[in-house]
Design a protein around this motif. Structure first.
Motif, PDB file in Angstrom:
ATOM      1  N   GLU A  55      46.190 -53.618  25.059  1.00 34.44           N
ATOM      2  CA  GLU A  55      47.156 -54.716  25.014  1.00 34.44           C
ATOM      3  C   GLU A  55      48.003 -54.799  26.288  1.00 34.44           C
ATOM      4  O   GLU A  55      48.447 -55.890  26.659  1.00 34.44           O
ATOM      5  CB  GLU A  55      48.067 -54.557  23.790  1.00 34.44           C
TER       6      GLU A  55
ATOM      7  N   GLY B  99      49.721 -54.963  17.541  1.00 36.49           N
ATOM      8  CA  GLY B  99      48.905 -53.799  17.208  1.00 36.49           C
ATOM      9  C   GLY B  99      49.561 -52.504  17.628  1.00 36.49           C
ATOM     10  O   GLY B  99      49.672 -51.553  16.846  1.00 36.49           O
TER      11      GLY B  99
ATOM     12  N   ARG C 287      44.919 -48.664  21.718  1.00 35.52           N
ATOM     13  CA  ARG C 287      45.460 -49.995  21.469  1.00 35.52           C
ATOM     14  C   ARG C 287      46.467 -50.377  22.550  1.00 35.52           C
ATOM     15  O   ARG C 287      46.517 -51.515  23.012  1.00 35.52           O
ATOM     16  CB  ARG C 287      46.113 -50.038  20.087  1.00 35.52           C
TER      17      ARG C 287
ATOM     18  N   ASP D 246      38.149 -53.105  18.231  1.00 34.07           N
ATOM     19  CA  ASP D 246      38.837 -53.067  16.934  1.00 34.07           C
ATOM     20  C   ASP D 246      38.169 -52.089  15.975  1.00 34.07           C
ATOM     21  O   ASP D 246      38.842 -51.354  15.242  1.00 34.07           O
ATOM     22  CB  ASP D 246      38.863 -54.468  16.320  1.00 34.07           C
TER      23      ASP D 246
END
Length: 320
Positions: A144, A197, A140, A123
């Motif tokens: 994910e 995200g 990201r 992050d």
């Protein structure tokens, strides 16, 4: 049409004749080339002019040991598998011959040495102001989706389902082809999924573009570079971002001790699966997410943090 292989008649099948017939039956050029090296070396070790029926199982195992006992586990398994396919092919056609002995076992794949970065570290890296939006979105999305880097880099805008937060990707390998079926490219389409995200970043990255590669370079390719139409944005003329460029950019942002010491793109797939496992995702769910077919392969990726292990250990504490 399947390849018709003419086997010798009127005399015992030799090791070399069996090897040539087996290799001639393979339709995929890459498989034929790779198997040809393995089967050729094994046949030479066993004795090319010997009758196939005179070769003992233990001789096959000893040949494998001599040729590849010092190789890595994955290499050993691949070489053993090629010889086993050769022996099985001969047996299916009624030719007496050896097989791989039980003691020449398949080796378990080693645990991956790719580190599992913490969620906080991921992050923080993505939140850095000096990181470009393109890299933020790519990292990201890799985290994910738990997808392979090449799969995500190959996605085009028209393939995205932004509302459903999913997209089809070309994955490694393909289902086995039926005998006599038409030739086709060696890939399969599978679906990857992302979350909020990535969903927040993608529209900002696309900026109204509706076709072409999702991740593109910042400069147009040189005049001498030939690219497939699918790899060029028809609106901007920008080319698809390559794996090498994406890896170099990640290394640039994360290197501590000079070039080549930073993170690798694969380090988003590993922590994604590890963090899902720490949150209680089952093995079957992790296999569905990563699209692995074997549980042992998922095990290589799942590396719970010391904090997660300490937390689960607390369940063994005596009741107060």
């Amino acid at each position: 049409m399947p390849t018709v292989v003419q086997l010798p008649t009127g005399k015992a099948l030799t090791v070399r004749a069996a090897a040539d017939a087996f290799l001639g039956s393979l339709g995929n050029p890459n498989t034929s080339r790779n198997y040809g090296i393995v089967v050729g070396k094994t046949a030479d070790r066993l004795g090319e002019d010997r009758p196939l029926a005179a070769v003992a199982d233990d001789e096959v195992g000893e040949a494998l040991e001599v040729l590849w006992s010092a190789a890595a586990a994955n290499t050993w398994n691949a070489r053993r598998g090629a010889v086993l396919s050769w022996a099985s092919w001969c047996a299916e056609r009624g030719y007496d011959g050896p097989t791989v002995p039980a003691w020449a076992k398949r080796m378990p794949p080693p645990d991956s040495d790719t580190p599992a970065r913490s969620k906080l570290a991921i992050d923080r890296l993505i939140a850095r102001r000096d990181v470009h939006l393109r890299e933020k979105t790519l990292w990201r999305m890799l985290y994910e989706t738990c997808a392979r880097s090449e799969e995500i880099l190959d996605v085009n805008i028209e393939e995205l389902d932004l509302a459903g937060r999913r997209a089809p990707v070309k994955t490694k390998g393909a289902p086995a082809r039926r005998r006599g079926a038409r030739a086709r490219e060696d890939f399969a389409l599978e679906t990857v999924y992302w979350d909020a995200g990535t969903a927040r970043l993608l529209p900002r990255l696309l900026k109204g573009r509706t076709r072409g590669p999702v991740f593109v370079t910042h400069r147009r390719p040189g005049t001498g570079k030939v690219l497939a139409p699918r790899d060029v944005c028809p609106d901007t003329g920008l080319a698809r971002l390559s794996y090498g460029q994406a890896r170099a950019l990640l290394d640039e942002y994360t290197a501590v001790h000079g070039p080549g010491t930073g993170w690798d793109l694969h380090e988003y797939r590993h922590p994604g699966l590890s963090h899902l496992g720490e949150q209680g995702a089952s093995l079957l769910m992790l296999m569905a997410k990563s699209r692995h077919k074997k549980p042992e392969n998922v095990r290589r990726y799942f590396k719970p943090s010391p904090e997660a292990i300490a937390e689960v250990t607390s369940l063994l504490a005596p009741n107060r």
